[in-house]
Design a protein around this motif. Structure first.
Motif, PDB file in Angstrom:
ATOM      1  N   ILE A   1       8.640  -0.330  -2.956  1.00 31.30           N
ATOM      2  CA  ILE A   1       9.953  -0.159  -3.596  1.00 31.30           C
ATOM      3  C   ILE A   1      10.938   0.513  -2.650  1.00 31.30           C
ATOM      4  O   ILE A   1      12.092   0.106  -2.544  1.00 31.30           O
ATOM      5  CB  ILE A   1       9.826   0.643  -4.911  1.00 31.30           C
ATOM      6  N   GLY A   2      10.510   1.543  -1.944  1.00 29.25           N
ATOM      7  CA  GLY A   2      11.409   2.291  -1.066  1.00 29.25           C
ATOM      8  C   GLY A   2      11.930   1.496   0.112  1.00 29.25           C
ATOM      9  O   GLY A   2      12.984   1.810   0.658  1.00 29.25           O
ATOM     10  N   ALA A   3      11.213   0.460   0.534  1.00 27.05           N
ATOM     11  CA  ALA A   3      11.620  -0.318   1.701  1.00 27.05           C
ATOM     12  C   ALA A   3      12.068  -1.735   1.357  1.00 27.05           C
ATOM     13  O   ALA A   3      12.567  -2.446   2.223  1.00 27.05           O
ATOM     14  CB  ALA A   3      10.460  -0.387   2.698  1.00 27.05           C
TER      15      ALA A   3
ATOM     16  N   PRO B   1      17.848  -2.048   0.595  1.00 28.19           N
ATOM     17  CA  PRO B   1      18.498  -0.921   1.265  1.00 28.19           C
ATOM     18  C   PRO B   1      18.591   0.324   0.368  1.00 28.19           C
ATOM     19  O   PRO B   1      18.478   1.452   0.847  1.00 28.19           O
ATOM     20  CB  PRO B   1      19.905  -1.447   1.598  1.00 28.19           C
ATOM     21  N   GLU B   2      18.751   0.107  -0.953  1.00 27.49           N
ATOM     22  CA  GLU B   2      18.851   1.237  -1.878  1.00 27.49           C
ATOM     23  C   GLU B   2      17.483   1.877  -2.128  1.00 27.49           C
ATOM     24  O   GLU B   2      17.402   3.067  -2.413  1.00 27.49           O
ATOM     25  CB  GLU B   2      19.437   0.793  -3.227  1.00 27.49           C
ATOM     26  N   GLY B   3      16.425   1.086  -2.082  1.00 29.97           N
ATOM     27  CA  GLY B   3      15.075   1.599  -2.279  1.00 29.97           C
ATOM     28  C   GLY B   3      14.790   2.069  -3.694  1.00 29.97           C
ATOM     29  O   GLY B   3      14.058   3.032  -3.900  1.00 29.97           O
ATOM     30  N   THR B   4      15.329   1.374  -4.686  1.00 34.14           N
ATOM     31  CA  THR B   4      15.167   1.783  -6.084  1.00 34.14           C
ATOM     32  C   THR B   4      14.601   0.645  -6.928  1.00 34.14           C
ATOM     33  O   THR B   4      14.653  -0.521  -6.528  1.00 34.14           O
ATOM     34  CB  THR B   4      16.521   2.207  -6.698  1.00 34.14           C
ATOM     35  N   PHE B   5      14.098   1.014  -8.109  1.00 34.37           N
ATOM     36  CA  PHE B   5      13.610   0.005  -9.050  1.00 34.37           C
ATOM     37  C   PHE B   5      14.735  -0.931  -9.459  1.00 34.37           C
ATOM     38  O   PHE B   5      14.545  -2.148  -9.562  1.00 34.37           O
ATOM     39  CB  PHE B   5      13.020   0.661 -10.303  1.00 34.37           C
TER      40      PHE B   5
ATOM     41  N   PRO C   1       2.095   2.526  -4.013  1.00 37.38           N
ATOM     42  CA  PRO C   1       2.213   3.733  -4.839  1.00 37.38           C
ATOM     43  C   PRO C   1       3.664   4.134  -5.083  1.00 37.38           C
ATOM     44  O   PRO C   1       4.491   4.132  -4.174  1.00 37.38           O
ATOM     45  CB  PRO C   1       1.477   4.785  -4.011  1.00 37.38           C
ATOM     46  N   ILE C   2       3.948   4.453  -6.343  1.00 38.16           N
ATOM     47  CA  ILE C   2       5.312   4.771  -6.772  1.00 38.16           C
ATOM     48  C   ILE C   2       5.446   6.224  -7.193  1.00 38.16           C
ATOM     49  O   ILE C   2       6.487   6.631  -7.683  1.00 38.16           O
ATOM     50  CB  ILE C   2       5.721   3.859  -7.950  1.00 38.16           C
TER      51      ILE C   2
ATOM     52  N   ALA D   1      13.178   9.260  -5.869  1.00 38.30           N
ATOM     53  CA  ALA D   1      14.015   8.439  -4.987  1.00 38.30           C
ATOM     54  C   ALA D   1      14.053   6.986  -5.471  1.00 38.30           C
ATOM     55  O   ALA D   1      15.002   6.258  -5.190  1.00 38.30           O
ATOM     56  CB  ALA D   1      13.491   8.494  -3.557  1.00 38.30           C
ATOM     57  N   TYR D   2      13.021   6.545  -6.212  1.00 35.73           N
ATOM     58  CA  TYR D   2      12.954   5.175  -6.714  1.00 35.73           C
ATOM     59  C   TYR D   2      13.659   5.004  -8.050  1.00 35.73           C
ATOM     60  O   TYR D   2      13.987   3.896  -8.437  1.00 35.73           O
ATOM     61  CB  TYR D   2      11.511   4.727  -6.882  1.00 35.73           C
ATOM     62  N   GLY D   3      13.821   6.088  -8.786  1.00 38.40           N
ATOM     63  CA  GLY D   3      14.428   6.026 -10.114  1.00 38.40           C
ATOM     64  C   GLY D   3      13.609   6.835 -11.101  1.00 38.40           C
ATOM     65  O   GLY D   3      12.888   7.750 -10.725  1.00 38.40           O
ATOM     66  N   THR D   4      13.721   6.466 -12.355  1.00 40.26           N
ATOM     67  CA  THR D   4      13.043   7.186 -13.433  1.00 40.26           C
ATOM     68  C   THR D   4      11.903   6.335 -14.006  1.00 40.26           C
ATOM     69  O   THR D   4      11.776   5.154 -13.681  1.00 40.26           O
ATOM     70  CB  THR D   4      14.031   7.512 -14.561  1.00 40.26           C
TER      71      THR D   4
END
Length: 120
Positions: free
Chosen positions: A48-50, A53-57, A79-80, A102-105
């Motif tokens: 998810i992080g890569a 560019p935003e690296g979010t869900f 892993p999240i 960093a990925y969200g909630t």
């Protein structure tokens, strides 16, 4: 020692073969979402992080239709979880009941999973 190791290996192989004995080799079911068969085995491992560019869900969710056009049937999320304070490895988990902020909630993750299931 050598005999004990040989016995352990034979036992492990026997148990493995016994466990697979009732499985059909070319079809099985994972979580009742969609049967996996030789015609349906395209797995995409997503960090998810890569991935964006935003690296979010949320940003990754916007790309699900594109992955669908590529024929992706299964998403394998790396892993999240929140990472260790001194290590930046996705495998240095600090809390298995939360997601990396960093990925969200957690709600963002649930929305991502629902959107992925809705693609099919």
């Amino acid at each position: 020692m050598r005999k004990r190791l040989s016995t352990t290996i034979i036992l492990a192989i026997t148990l493995l073969l016994a466990a697979c004995g009732g499985c059909a080799p070319d079809t099985f079911n994972v979580d009742n979402t969609k049967p996996i068969s030789p015609e349906n085995r395209i797995i995409y491992q997503m960090n998810i992080g890569a991935f964006t560019p935003e690296g979010t869900f949320k940003a990754a969710q916007e790309q699900l239709a594109r992955l669908d056009t590529l024929g992706v049937d299964i998403l394998w999320l790396m892993p999240i979880y929140p990472r260790g304070a001194t290590m930046n490895s996705p495998y240095a988990v600090m809390d298995y009941k939360n997601v990396n902020p960093a990925y969200g909630t957690v709600a963002d993750l649930k929305e991502f999973v629902k959107a992925a299931h809705d693609q099919r």
